[in-house]
Enzyme design. Structure first.
Site, PDB file in Angstrom:
ATOM      1  N   PHE A 252       1.532   6.994  -2.064  1.00 54.54           N
ATOM      2  CA  PHE A 252       1.915   5.581  -2.172  1.00 54.54           C
ATOM      3  C   PHE A 252       2.426   5.218  -3.552  1.00 54.54           C
ATOM      4  O   PHE A 252       2.490   4.049  -3.905  1.00 54.54           O
ATOM      5  CB  PHE A 252       0.752   4.668  -1.758  1.00 54.54           C
ATOM      6  CG  PHE A 252       0.132   5.047  -0.449  1.00 54.54           C
ATOM      7  CD1 PHE A 252       0.867   4.927   0.721  1.00 54.54           C
ATOM      8  CD2 PHE A 252      -1.142   5.572  -0.386  1.00 54.54           C
ATOM      9  CE1 PHE A 252       0.321   5.306   1.942  1.00 54.54           C
ATOM     10  CE2 PHE A 252      -1.695   5.958   0.825  1.00 54.54           C
ATOM     11  CZ  PHE A 252      -0.963   5.821   1.991  1.00 54.54           C
ATOM     12  N   GLU A 719       9.114   2.518   2.268  1.00 58.03           N
ATOM     13  CA  GLU A 719       8.564   1.349   1.588  1.00 58.03           C
ATOM     14  C   GLU A 719       8.846   0.009   2.248  1.00 58.03           C
ATOM     15  O   GLU A 719       8.078  -0.938   2.115  1.00 58.03           O
ATOM     16  CB  GLU A 719       9.053   1.357   0.133  1.00 58.03           C
ATOM     17  CG  GLU A 719       8.274   2.407  -0.644  1.00 58.03           C
ATOM     18  CD  GLU A 719       8.976   2.899  -1.896  1.00 58.03           C
ATOM     19  OE1 GLU A 719       8.564   2.483  -2.974  1.00 58.03           O
ATOM     20  OE2 GLU A 719       9.919   3.691  -1.791  1.00 58.03           O
TER      21      GLU A 719
END
Ligand code: MOS
Length: 752
Positions: A252, A719
């Protein structure tokens, strides 16, 4: 799932069997003979100096091989100089590795933030290391730390980030914002510190061969970056540093930059002359590998009574550390691109505080930025008494609002339309607090999603075997996203070799260059490299064929030859004259043929703007007596160019939405105002959404392949899913309750 035009086959993960059987080896799972274990000692003050470190008890504790401190650790060749020199020479060139924290670990006696590593204990077992670490006694001369934006004394306004202007100005926003005859809004939205928390915590195994050869197994989004930084840190030849990372258990963004633990592991292995494994405990993930900075964002809007935006102003404050320069750019690629407006102003201000260095976290900048802007748009829709979707359509930007060039393959209107239809938006009562399900308040909210299409450089190697199998290699990464599978699919289609016969290899610095697996760039960037290497392969086969008297292509010019069908090259103008890959190799007496593409700068196209788009529609239900928000339905429609794999792409969007629900409702890393240490530093207190928090999420894709962007037509999608979802939830909460919460997360106390 709609639109077969853009949707690739829903292949299951090629690495799935390895993962479910436990055979997939993550970085710290490699078994290296004689490996020792490291455990850190962290500062429990946020600012000041170390006055003494007593390591005697630790050193004599069973199994201990070394206790590194600033007093005995060998200074890295660079301790400061090399990194600074390099940064000066290369600016923010990310191809050579990323260090959001600039200081070398154990460089001196200074403490810049709580949680900073002040010692590292190395022992034969992890238990011995952990016990000995508890025996290290550190004395400090503490100073008063600065922990918040409000207390910060310094402020910086960086002009650029990675060569992109981040302080934007189109026209002058002030006249419209001062005009009392139009509709205006001026509100501040805040988001807390958020921490990534992948299931696999970061970790490194470092093994030296003598003093000039180093191998590391590192959980990273950037094997080539780690290789480059380590080579510079120790003055090693680049080929003498190997970085290995075949699998990543989530990242992430927190594994994109190189963090101090990687340098500490290599220092410790050098000091002890045995391989050292430093696997971060969960607690260290809250201080040692970055987080998303808190943000304070003030949005000012002005619009005519029919909803045409006249001014958009987005003023953001974020934090960085004293030893890092990270900027969370909230407005530039969200507010700066999203809506047509005569005037736009975006300002970013960064405040250094005594908190660990922040970093990229899924849609860094765009995620909090879109949250603020899309809540403000929702607020404006109520002031205008206009449907929120309609307000967005009214201000739709076909062209980039600042650069004034068309967006390529933008299909946002279709995303709104399909999302509204699938969700049943037309049945929404526009008044707040009117929709019910028994005793529960029901709210429907929506928001736009957006994320830039980033392009980087990569190269690839392809090996075609005489039996028809192919291997393709690139030093890229699979963070759990499905990259192995997508690259296998792209290799199959570009090379013209059946999917089952392609092996795609990644996660090793030995392979041709792959950039950081960040900014949702990998599919497009590495896909382009695969496209290029496939052309080279077909060319090489053509060159063999034209020289071979037994080939139908004998005597033709290689330039006139291309792949016409899987496994075959032929004359472009007369595809009947063809030859098969394997026949060409066989007749040439070759076992295989290998080609490698060159690394070059990506092709830019200034005539178009490249950006991905989407729309989230969300339903919440809230018990008015105990106002815990339950998200009960989400419909997300995405426009990201071509979708290489319908299954893994859908999973990426679902993952983004889940993470956005966490952002909206539960996630927050709170700090102890006395010590500056995270008060929340484990998964019991850091509340990511669980299954019970996540409703069915419907994902659809619209649009067309974006071949103006790259030959694969894909803009990436890791994303975009998280952008806008927190706003959609917050907007639904307002619709349900009439209460506007502008400070995330929306916990029950804020609704009482
Ligand atoms: Mo992503 S936050 O660019 O790793």
């Amino acid at each position: 799932m709609a639109n077969s035009n853009i949707l690739g086959p829903a292949r299951s993960r090629v690495d799935g069997p390895l993962k479910v059987t436990g055979y997939a080896k993550y970085a710290v799972e490699f078994e290296i003979p004689k490996c020792a274990y490291a455990w850190p000692v962290e500062s429990n003050i946020a600012k000041g100096k170390i006055t003494a470190i007593d390591i005697k008890a630790a050193q004599t504790s069973p199994g201990v091989l070394a206790v590194l401190t600033h007093q005995n650790a060998s200074k890295m060749a660079d301790a400061k100089g090399l990194f600074e020199e390099f940064a000066e020479a290369h600016g923010e060139d990310m191809s050579q590795g990323i260090r959001n924290e600039q200081r070398a670990p154990l460089a001196d006696d200074e403490i810049h933030y709580a949680g900073q590593y002040v010692a590292l204990v190395v022992a034969q077992t992890i238990e011995q290391a952990r016990h000995a670490a508890s025996l290290v006694r550190v004395s400090y001369a503490p100073e008063l730390p600065i922990l918040t934006m409000e207390d910060a004394s310094k402020a910086k306004k960086p002009k650029k980030k990675q060569d992109e202007t981040i302080q934007l100005r189109k026209g002058n926003v002030e006249p419209a914002l001062a005009n009392q005859n139009i509709i205006r809004l001026h509100e501040t939205y805040s988001t807390p510190t958020e921490t990534h928390n992948p299931i696999e915590t970061s970790g490194t195994i470092a093994a030296w061969e003598g003093d000039d050869k180093l191998t590391v197994w590192d959980s990273t989004q950037f094997v080539k970056g780690v290789q480059s930084i380590l080579a510079r840190s120790y003055g090693l030849k680049i080929e003498n540093v190997r970085v290995i990372c075949p699998f990543v258990g989530g990242a992430f963004g927190c594994k994109g930059a190189l963090w101090p633990h990687v340098l500490l592991a290599t220092m410790a292995a050098r000091a002890t002359r045995v391989p050292v494994k430093f696997h971060l405990p969960r607690k260290a993930m809250f201080t040692g590998t970055g987080h998303r900075t808190p943000t304070s964002q003030t949005i000012s809007l002005a619009a005519t009574s029919n909803g045409k935006l006249q001014a958009i102003k987005h003023v953001t404050g974020t934090l960085t550390s004293p030893v890092g320069e990270f900027v969370e750019v909230c407005g530039a690629r969200s507010t700066g691109v999203m809506y047509a407006s005569e005037t736009i102003r975006v300002e970013e201000t960064v405040y250094p505080v005594n908190v660990a260095t922040p970093t990229f976290m899924r849609a860094p900048g765009e995620c909090p930025g879109v949250y603020a802007l899309e809540c403000a748009l929702d607020e404006l829709s109520y002031l205008l008494q206009m449907d929120p979707v309609e307000l967005r359509l009214m201000n739709h930007a076909a062209n980039h609002p600042i650069r004034d060039v068309p967006f390529s393959a933008k299909h946002l209107k279709e995303a709104y339309q399909l999302g509204a239809e699938k969700f049943g938006w037309s049945k929404r009562n526009p008044q707040t607090g009117q929709m019910r399900d028994g005793n529960l308040l029901v709210g429907w909210g929506m928001a736009t999603a957006t994320y830039p299409a980033h392009k980087m450089s990569a190269a690839a190697k392809a090996i075609l075997h005489v039996d028809g199998r192919a291997t393709v290699q690139c030093a890229t990464h699979d963070l759990g996203t499905g990259a192995y599978t997508a690259f296998t699919q792209i290799s199959s289609e570009q090379l013209g070799v059946p999917f089952e016969q392609v092996t795609f290899e990644l996660g090793k610095s030995d392979y041709p260059f792959g950039p950081v697996a960040g900014g949702s760039n990998s599919t497009g960037t590495v896909g382009t490299a695969i496209h290029e290497v496939a052309q080279l392969l077909h060319r090489a086969l053509a060159e063999l064929a034209v020289k071979d008297a037994r080939s139908p292509l004998h005597g033709s010019r290689p330039n006139d030859i291309a792949m016409v069908a899987p496994g075959r090259i032929a004359l472009r103008k007369n595809p009947v004259t063809s030859d098969s890959f394997t026949d060409i190799l066989q007749r040439a007496g070759r076992d295989s043929i290998t080609v490698e593409s060159e690394l070059k700068d990506p092709e830019e196209n200034e005539k178009l703007a490249f950006q991905s788009w989407g729309a989230h529609f969300c339903e919440v239900k809230i018990d008015s007596l105990l106002p815990r928000v339950q998200v009960t339905r989400v419909v997300s429609v995405m426009n990201c160019g071509r979708i290489v794999n319908a299954k893994t792409a859908r999973s990426q969007i679902i993952g983004g939405v889940v993470m956005g629900i966490g952002m909206a409702l539960t996630e927050e890393t709170a700090y102890d105002p006395k010590t500056g240490l995270p008060a929340i530093a484990n998964l019991a207190d850091y509340h990511v959404p669980t299954n019970a928090d996540v409703p069915p999420i419907e994902v659809y894709f619209v649009g067309e392949p974006d071949y103006a962007f790259n030959p694969i037509g894909a803009r990436g999608m890791g994303e975009i899913g998280i952008t806008g979802i927190a706003a959609a939830v917050a907007n639904a909460v307002y619709h349900a309750t009439g209460k506007r919460v502008r400070d995330l997360p929306i916990t029950p106390d804020k609704l009482i």
